[in-house]
Every structure is written in C-alpha cells, then in structure tokens.
Design an enzyme around this catalytic site. Structure first.
Site, PDB file in Angstrom:
ATOM      1  N   ASP A  27      38.465  39.262 -15.223  1.00 63.13           N
ATOM      2  CA  ASP A  27      38.552  38.887 -13.809  1.00 63.13           C
ATOM      3  C   ASP A  27      39.960  39.094 -13.243  1.00 63.13           C
ATOM      4  O   ASP A  27      40.133  39.726 -12.195  1.00 63.13           O
ATOM      5  CB  ASP A  27      38.138  37.422 -13.624  1.00 63.13           C
ATOM      6  CG  ASP A  27      36.665  37.193 -13.906  1.00 63.13           C
ATOM      7  OD1 ASP A  27      35.864  38.101 -13.652  1.00 63.13           O
ATOM      8  OD2 ASP A  27      36.320  36.092 -14.386  1.00 63.13           O
ATOM      9  N   ARG A  80      43.923  22.136 -13.925  1.00 65.84           N
ATOM     10  CA  ARG A  80      44.025  23.082 -12.817  1.00 65.84           C
ATOM     11  C   ARG A  80      45.106  22.726 -11.786  1.00 65.84           C
ATOM     12  O   ARG A  80      45.868  23.607 -11.370  1.00 65.84           O
ATOM     13  CB  ARG A  80      42.658  23.244 -12.131  1.00 65.84           C
ATOM     14  CG  ARG A  80      41.606  23.916 -12.992  1.00 65.84           C
ATOM     15  CD  ARG A  80      42.108  25.230 -13.550  1.00 65.84           C
ATOM     16  NE  ARG A  80      41.087  25.959 -14.277  1.00 65.84           N
ATOM     17  CZ  ARG A  80      41.136  26.261 -15.553  1.00 65.84           C
ATOM     18  NH1 ARG A  80      42.192  25.893 -16.271  1.00 65.84           N
ATOM     19  NH2 ARG A  80      40.179  26.932 -16.145  1.00 65.84           N
ATOM     20  N   ASP A  92      36.863  25.551 -10.049  1.00 72.00           N
ATOM     21  CA  ASP A  92      38.290  25.864 -10.158  1.00 72.00           C
ATOM     22  C   ASP A  92      38.876  26.433  -8.874  1.00 72.00           C
ATOM     23  O   ASP A  92      40.048  26.193  -8.553  1.00 72.00           O
ATOM     24  CB  ASP A  92      38.530  26.840 -11.317  1.00 72.00           C
ATOM     25  CG  ASP A  92      38.414  26.156 -12.666  1.00 72.00           C
ATOM     26  OD1 ASP A  92      38.434  24.907 -12.698  1.00 72.00           O
ATOM     27  OD2 ASP A  92      38.290  26.854 -13.684  1.00 72.00           O
ATOM     28  N   SER A 148      31.912  31.809 -22.200  1.00 70.53           N
ATOM     29  CA  SER A 148      33.129  31.596 -21.428  1.00 70.53           C
ATOM     30  C   SER A 148      33.787  30.336 -21.987  1.00 70.53           C
ATOM     31  O   SER A 148      33.194  29.253 -21.968  1.00 70.53           O
ATOM     32  CB  SER A 148      32.784  31.404 -19.951  1.00 70.53           C
ATOM     33  OG  SER A 148      33.942  31.069 -19.209  1.00 70.53           O
TER      34      SER A 148
END
Length: 438
Positions: free
Chosen positions: A20, A99, A128, A177
C-alpha cells in the site's frame, strides 16, 4: 482530489515498505502533483525485520526515509491504559493506541522538514484512517489517503507495482494482514475473515499453546497506579512490557478471537495476542479491588469504559479524554502495592494482593471473630436485615392483592350483567333488544 496548485512541495508519507505505502510514493507525484515524497516509519515495537524491509524498499525507491523511535511514548500510553483498565469489546487496546503516537511523530517530522502535506496508505474501510487524520487535521498541512481517494484494490496495486517495477513482492508477504507493536499483535484477513473458520496455532507468534507447562507466579508492583517492578526488579515501562510478553506468552496467555465493531459500523473478525497487557490489567484491577471503595469501583467502571472508547477512536487529545484521565489519576493515589499473578494454562489469575492502603481488615470480615469492631456487633445487622428489601416486599404484596382481586371479579361473573346473568353489550330500547349503535 486536490487541485495541482494545492499540491506543490513535499508530502510526508506514513511508510511501512508494504504494498500500500509503496504504490503511494509514485501516485503522490503522478496523480497528486507533489514535487517530492519522504517516508516516515515510527518504531512502536515492531519486529526488526519490518524496519529492514522499510529501509530496503525506501532505498530502492530513492525515497528519503526517516525512522522515529517512539517506543517510550507508546509504552507510557499503554500503562495509562492499565490505570483505566482499558479494553474494547473484551480485548486490550494495542493498534488503536499506537496510531495517535505514530501520527504525532510523523507530523513532527513533516513540520521539521518543511512539508506541505501528509499522507497514509489506509483504506476507506478501517479505523486507522480516522486515528491518523484526527491528529493530522489539527495541523495546517494537507492530508491525503491515495488508497481511499482513488478507490484502489489490492489486485490493482499489484498490477501497478509490476508495471512500474516497484520493489514489492506479490503483495502483503503472506495470507494475513498482521500489525505488531509493543502492546499487541493483531492478525486478520484471508480465511480468518470467515467467522466459522477455526484458526490453527500457526497464526500465533507471541503465545505458545497453553498446555503441559508448570504454573508460574509473578509479582507485579504498583505505585499510584503505575507499574514499577516485576518480581522485585525495577524496570522501565518498555522493559516491563517486553519481559511480560515473553514470560506470559510462554503460558499461552493473551489470545483473543473476537467479532469487532469498527467505528464505521463494519463488523470484522479479529485475532489478537497481548500477554503482557493481560497480566498487567488483571493485576491492576485486583489491586483496585483491595484499595478502592465500592462506590469508587462502581463509578470508575463507567469512566474506564469511556476512556477505552475514546482510546479506540484515537481521540487521546480530546478534552473529554483529559477530563477522564483527571478522575482516573485521582483514584490512583492509593493504588500502591503488590499483586501476585498465577500464570497457567492460558490464564493470568491474581492469587494474592497486599497494600498499605487496603480498604480491608481481616478481623472485621473473619468468621473466627465475634464482633465487627469494638462498637459494632453482629446482632446490629438485625435491624438492617429487616429494612433490606422492605419496599420490594411491599410492592410484591400490593401487586399480588390487586391481581387476586381482579381474578376474583372474573370468577364472579365479570363486569355488569343483566338479570339473567348475561352481560349486556349496550343500551336497551325497552323491548328487551339491544339498541343498535349508530
């Protein structure tokens, strides 16, 4: 997408070196018109190989790459979560708390390097994106999310990477993931997306199968709610978490398989590992049970739940969050002492606790003493026992009387009846026939 005039200069990209974020590098130049892109990777306790991958990919892309060590800041926030007994839908917060720490570190680098914008590689389906942007949108920099804004799919990204000869290998490096930090490890995707699928032990890395290992006792020491020592050894927050991850993980402690409700309303299947968090949360709650009053514990449960909700949302800088922390800090002034936790067969069970602030006296509660205190005898509870439940007994008695009266009336013929004992349906016209209603 922003106009070209708004996208001159340099954009700071949250960079992992995965598919990504790798495809985001050329896209930010080609589709958004930025002159340059820098990558920022923030260390919150990921495995070393992830930094190697990010560094190698950045070098292959010719990308200026910055690595920020934020483990200490993240560990402090994790231990604040312990004070708040913070879990979301049954599991300790890990990714959620990381985060805002990551986003803040990236923003700092962006401002230091004179960037005009920030970007991340999150999709439009997850949490996120919101956690990053609640931090970034408090700045004067533009914010971009190419994967979300361009509607990219994993298949499209793979084809684009191959076409551009980007340094990625086939996608995400595995079936799942995986997100790892100091506090937790999350695993999702592939066959795990099926709620009926039973995962094997191969999805776990931090925890061994919880069987056949002798039990182990570990002492956790707190000072005003802060974890300060393990088994008598004073340790820094990062060291405490790392040691307990290994120690408790060997007993299979800290596995969660849950259906999680995301902020956008999507329900997803998640698997987590969090050995240290499980031990510390259990120990802290046990110590609070010893030193806090019933009313404090009851009310704090509500505050803790709201803290966890805000933490899950990434809103750790919100005014409400700070206010919640103010209450929590006040309750922690007496949360000092030691808790012994038994590690065995996948469970972390508090088995002993002690504190100079204990809201407890053995003699008062013991079955082997006659009186409670010098001026309170057991017999004094008789009056309390008579009053306890009085209103409830009265309400039940009244309801029973009313119900009995109603039942008796039905048995005796019910509502008003005529001379023959037949209930009248309406007014009579005098002829013995019931008058029709208009």
């Amino acid at each position: 997408m922003p106009e070209p005039d708004d996208t001159e200069g340099t954009v700071a990209l949250a960079f992992s070196g995965g598919l990504d974020t790798t495809v985001c590098v050329p896209l930010l130049k080609e589709e958004y018109g930025y002159d340059d892109v820098i990558g920022v990777t923030v260390d919150v306790g990921q495995p070393e190989e992830e930094f190697d991958e990010a560094e190698e990919t950045a070098e292959a892309l010719g990308l200026d790459h910055y690595v920020v060590d934020a483990k200490a800041e993240f560990a402090d926030l994790c231990l604040d979560a312990v004070k708040a007994n913070a879990t979301y839908q049954g599991y300790p917060l890990g990714t959620a708390l990381a985060r805002p720490v990551i986003a803040t570190a990236i923003l700092d680098v962006a401002e230091e390097q004179g960037c005009t914008a920030l970007a991340h590689g999150c999709t439009g389906k997850g949490n996120d994106q919101l956690r990053f942007e609640t931090v970034w949108r408090d700045s004067d920099l533009n914010v971009h999310a190419p994967v979300r804004e361009l509607g990219l799919t994993r298949e499209w990204e793979q084809e684009y990477a191959e076409e551009k000869d980007l340094p990625v290998e086939g996608g995400d490096g595995g079936r799942w993931s995986i997100d790892t930090n100091l506090w937790s490890r999350s695993v999702e995707g592939s066959e795990l997306e099926d709620p009926s699928h039973v995962p094997g032990d191969e999805i776990y890395d931090w925890t061994e199968s919880p069987s056949g290992k002798d039990a182990e006792l570990v002492d956790i020491e707190f000072e005003q709610g802060e974890v300060v020592a393990v088994d008598g050894e004073d340790l820094r927050p990062v060291e405490i978490i790392e040691q307990l991850n290994e120690q408790a993980g060997a007993h299979g402690i800290g596995r969660t398989d849950t259906m999680e409700d995301r902020m956008l309303g999507l329900k997803v299947r998640e698997n987590y590992e969090h050995p240290a968090a499980t031990v510390l949360l259990a120990a802290h709650e046990a110590l609070e049970g010893l030193v806090l009053t019933k009313e404090e514990r009851s009310f704090k449960t509500q505050i803790d739940q709201e803290w966890a909700e805000k933490g899950y949302q990434g809103l750790v800088k919100a005014p409400l969050f700070r206010a919640l922390e103010g209450f929590i800090e006040e309750t922690q002034t007496r949360v000092t002492g030691t808790v012994t936790v038994k590690l065995e067969s996948g469970q972390a069970r508090p088995v002993a606790r002690e504190s100079e602030y204990a809201c407890y006296a053995e003699g008062q509660a013991s079955f082997n003493t006659e009186a409670v205190t010098d001026d309170i005898e057991q017999a004094d509870a008789t009056g309390v026992a008579k009053y306890h439940g009085f209103q409830e007994r009265l309400a039940n008695k009244v309801s029973g009387s009313v119900d009995s009266a109603a039942a008796e009336a039905v048995t005796d013929g019910g509502p008003a009846s005529d001379a023959s004992g037949t209930a009248s349906d309406g007014p009579s016209d005098g002829s013995g026939e019931t008058a029709d209603k208009e």
